[in-house]
Design a protein around this motif. Structure first.
Motif, short mmCIF file in Angstrom:
data_model
loop_
_atom_site.label_atom_id
_atom_site.label_comp_id
_atom_site.label_asym_id
_atom_site.label_seq_id
_atom_site.Cartn_x
_atom_site.Cartn_y
_atom_site.Cartn_z
N ASN A 37 0.82 -1.21 0.00
CA ASN A 37 0.00 0.00 0.00
C ASN A 37 0.86 1.26 0.00
OD1 ASN A 37 -2.55 -1.54 0.34
ND2 ASN A 37 -1.62 -2.10 2.30
N VAL B 133 -9.16 -4.08 -1.52
CA VAL B 133 -10.29 -3.16 -1.44
C VAL B 133 -10.04 -1.98 -2.38
CG1 VAL B 133 -11.65 -1.66 0.07
CG2 VAL B 133 -10.71 -3.80 0.97
N PHE C 24 -10.80 4.10 5.19
CA PHE C 24 -11.04 4.22 3.77
C PHE C 24 -12.22 3.35 3.37
CE2 PHE C 24 -6.55 5.02 4.49
CZ PHE C 24 -6.45 6.28 3.94
N VAL D 149 -3.63 -3.67 8.11
CA VAL D 149 -4.92 -3.16 7.64
C VAL D 149 -6.06 -4.03 8.18
CG1 VAL D 149 -6.33 -2.61 5.62
CG2 VAL D 149 -3.85 -2.29 5.52
N ILE D 150 -7.01 -3.40 8.88
CA ILE D 150 -8.19 -4.08 9.42
C ILE D 150 -9.39 -3.80 8.50
CG2 ILE D 150 -9.74 -4.25 11.42
CD1 ILE D 150 -7.49 -3.28 13.19
N ILE D 151 -10.24 -4.80 8.30
CA ILE D 151 -11.42 -4.64 7.45
C ILE D 151 -12.69 -4.63 8.30
CG2 ILE D 151 -12.75 -5.64 5.53
CD1 ILE D 151 -10.00 -4.76 4.63
N PHE D 152 -13.54 -3.63 8.07
CA PHE D 152 -14.84 -3.51 8.74
C PHE D 152 -15.95 -3.68 7.72
CE2 PHE D 152 -13.87 -1.72 12.95
CZ PHE D 152 -12.51 -1.55 12.80
N HIS E 112 -9.08 12.16 0.64
CA HIS E 112 -8.46 11.27 1.63
C HIS E 112 -7.23 11.91 2.27
CE1 HIS E 112 -11.02 7.93 0.86
NE2 HIS E 112 -10.60 7.71 -0.36
N THR F 53 -14.86 -0.99 5.01
CA THR F 53 -13.96 0.11 5.36
C THR F 53 -12.63 -0.48 5.81
OG1 THR F 53 -15.82 1.53 6.03
CG2 THR F 53 -13.65 2.14 6.85
N ALA F 54 -11.55 0.02 5.23
CA ALA F 54 -10.21 -0.40 5.65
C ALA F 54 -9.71 0.60 6.67
CB ALA F 54 -9.28 -0.44 4.45
N SER G 190 0.42 -4.60 4.55
CA SER G 190 -0.93 -5.17 4.50
C SER G 190 -1.34 -5.87 5.81
CB SER G 190 -1.02 -6.17 3.35
OG SER G 190 -0.74 -5.52 2.13
N PHE H 136 3.33 -11.14 1.77
CA PHE H 136 2.49 -11.87 0.82
C PHE H 136 3.36 -12.66 -0.16
CE2 PHE H 136 -1.18 -8.62 1.15
CZ PHE H 136 -1.96 -9.48 1.91
N ILE I 23 -10.68 1.67 -3.16
CA ILE I 23 -11.19 2.83 -2.42
C ILE I 23 -11.41 4.03 -3.33
CG2 ILE I 23 -10.16 2.08 -0.23
CD1 ILE I 23 -8.01 4.32 -0.70
N PHE J 39 0.74 5.41 -1.03
CA PHE J 39 -0.12 6.54 -1.39
C PHE J 39 0.71 7.80 -1.56
CE2 PHE J 39 -2.65 3.54 1.05
CZ PHE J 39 -3.66 3.29 0.16
N GLN K 69 -5.80 -12.81 1.62
CA GLN K 69 -5.41 -11.51 1.08
C GLN K 69 -6.67 -10.86 0.51
OE1 GLN K 69 -1.93 -11.57 -1.51
NE2 GLN K 69 -2.80 -9.98 -2.81
N VAL K 70 -7.02 -9.71 1.06
CA VAL K 70 -8.23 -9.01 0.63
C VAL K 70 -7.84 -7.69 -0.01
CG1 VAL K 70 -10.41 -8.00 1.40
CG2 VAL K 70 -9.55 -10.07 2.50
N HIS L 33 -7.02 4.08 -6.22
CA HIS L 33 -6.32 3.50 -5.08
C HIS L 33 -6.90 2.16 -4.67
CE1 HIS L 33 -3.80 6.88 -4.35
NE2 HIS L 33 -4.77 7.70 -4.02
N ARG L 34 -6.01 1.20 -4.36
CA ARG L 34 -6.41 -0.08 -3.82
C ARG L 34 -5.65 -0.31 -2.53
NH1 ARG L 34 -7.79 -4.83 -7.85
NH2 ARG L 34 -9.57 -3.83 -8.82
N ILE L 35 -6.31 -0.92 -1.55
CA ILE L 35 -5.66 -1.26 -0.29
C ILE L 35 -5.71 -2.78 -0.14
CG2 ILE L 35 -5.86 -1.15 2.23
CD1 ILE L 35 -6.66 1.69 2.06
N LYS L 36 -4.57 -3.37 0.18
CA LYS L 36 -4.52 -4.81 0.41
C LYS L 36 -4.37 -5.08 1.90
CE LYS L 36 -3.15 -6.05 -4.19
NZ LYS L 36 -2.49 -7.02 -5.09
N SER L 37 -5.03 -6.13 2.36
CA SER L 37 -5.03 -6.47 3.77
C SER L 37 -4.75 -7.96 3.95
CB SER L 37 -6.41 -6.13 4.35
OG SER L 37 -6.53 -6.63 5.66
N VAL M 122 -0.83 -17.89 0.42
CA VAL M 122 -1.08 -16.45 0.59
C VAL M 122 0.14 -15.75 1.18
CG1 VAL M 122 -2.46 -14.74 1.86
CG2 VAL M 122 -3.58 -16.65 0.70
#
Lengths: 69, 69, 69, 69, 69, 69
Positions: free
Chosen positions: A7, B27, B9, A64-67, A33, B56-57, A61, C40, B29, A9, B24-25, B33-37, C21
């Motif tokens: 990631n 997202v 995000f 990063v937490i996902i909600f 952002h 949301t990340a 990565s 990863f 945004i 930015f 590996q997820v 932009h992409r966010i990997k988790s 992964v």
């Protein structure tokens, strides 16, 4: 140079708040952002970070937490 | 609900790659932009994460590194 | 390029163990020290990491714990 | 005692910079390497950390980023 | 031995799920609380972790997020 | 709302120590356990954190280290 962290930015430093040991750096990455970072004040000095600087914020990565609603 | 973590995000799940233990997820945004988790595959199941989901990340500011040319 | 992260260790990739992964990368930084990293498998591919590669392991200071007897 | 964290570096405290809440601790691990750590000032007091102390810096592998030219 | 990390939870291993590279370890710390940890499968082997083992889960304060309704 | 992070501890704020940039927040989660967190002082203000507040401390499993005697 390539890095394992996925990631990245690119943005512009919007604000730098320096404490004795730690600093809070806010980076505007566009699209409404902002990313905030907690780094050493020593790093702010070493990179001569100031508003307007072009920088890249990098996040591993595993941090990063996902909600989901 | 409010949280201390400063970086949120909102986005859409673009891809989910599930291994035995970790997943590996990715997202999207917006704004290119992409966010990997990296999360547990158990969490993917628990949240029933799949492409198209609104998520949301979230990233703690202590985990953000700043680079400057 | 400069970065806020304070801990950089130049070394040589000693071993790469790739799972579905996640991957485990071991870097020999000399002086009898080895650093292991969980990244990863996608990153291993993207950087084409293999034993013998010259790399740098980077660690943010907020992630370092101190022990004292 | 054994721990899951894979990266342990024995060294000597080179510098302690204490702020109100956070402190910056620099550990000399030999071979020209130094590790910096951001910990609570409370932890500095609790461990009575001062230059010359023998300590071990510990880092979880999930916190190590790999760079390659 | 003392450590800078402030959060230590003594408990009993409830479950170990081992993948190729990463493992998921669940620790029962009493009071209805369980802590899950993502570590290398190599670490599971090195510590010979199995259900019933007495262990301590350790977390650095920089990794704790606070939520408030 | 559900989150990928597996470790959630409901508790009561026991102490807030605010520095210029960073703050130390102590949460009593019952059973004799306390969790300490390092967050921005800005976050303390944003959440209006004070002793007695009902909060939840959240920790990602990748940030948990296991020790065994």
């Amino acid at each position: 140079m390539k890095m394992s962290a996925r990631n990245h930015f690119a943005g512009t430093v919007a604000e730098v708040k320096k404490g004795q040991v730690m600093a809070q750096v806010t980076v505007d990455i566009g699209g409404g952002h902002r990313i905030k970072s907690a780094i050493f004040s020593e790093s702010v000095d070493d990179l001569a970070l100031k508003p307007g600087d072009k920088v890249t914020a990098v996040i591993k990565s595993t941090d990063v937490i996902i909600f989901k609603d």
